[in-house]
Design a protein around this motif. Structure first.
Motif: not given
Length: 75
Positions: A28-45
């Protein structure tokens, strides 16, 4: 007081995943990973100053949480 040595490393530090690398591995794109992080939908960071990194265990746990048995399952 002396400043910390720049050469210090730990197994966790060595294993941390950069967002660009995570995006590439997930196809996927970096922007997608960033959006997941911002919205809380991605992995813990982990935030180190202004940098974001991901622990492999957190990525694995998040990936397993994405498992579905049907396309009609709610997330």
């Amino acid at each position: 007081m002396s400043s910390p040595s720049i050469g210090i490393t730990t197994p966790l530090l060595e294993s941390l995943i950069h967002p660009d690398t995570l995006a590439e591995r997930l196809g996927t794109k970096r922007r997608t990973v960033d959006e997941w992080r911002i919205t809380g939908k991605g992995p813990a960071f982990i935030r180190i100053g202004r940098s974001v990194r991901y622990a492999p265990d957190s990525v694995d746990a998040w990936l397993l949480s994405q498992q579905r048995t049907s396309t009609s399952e709610e997330r």
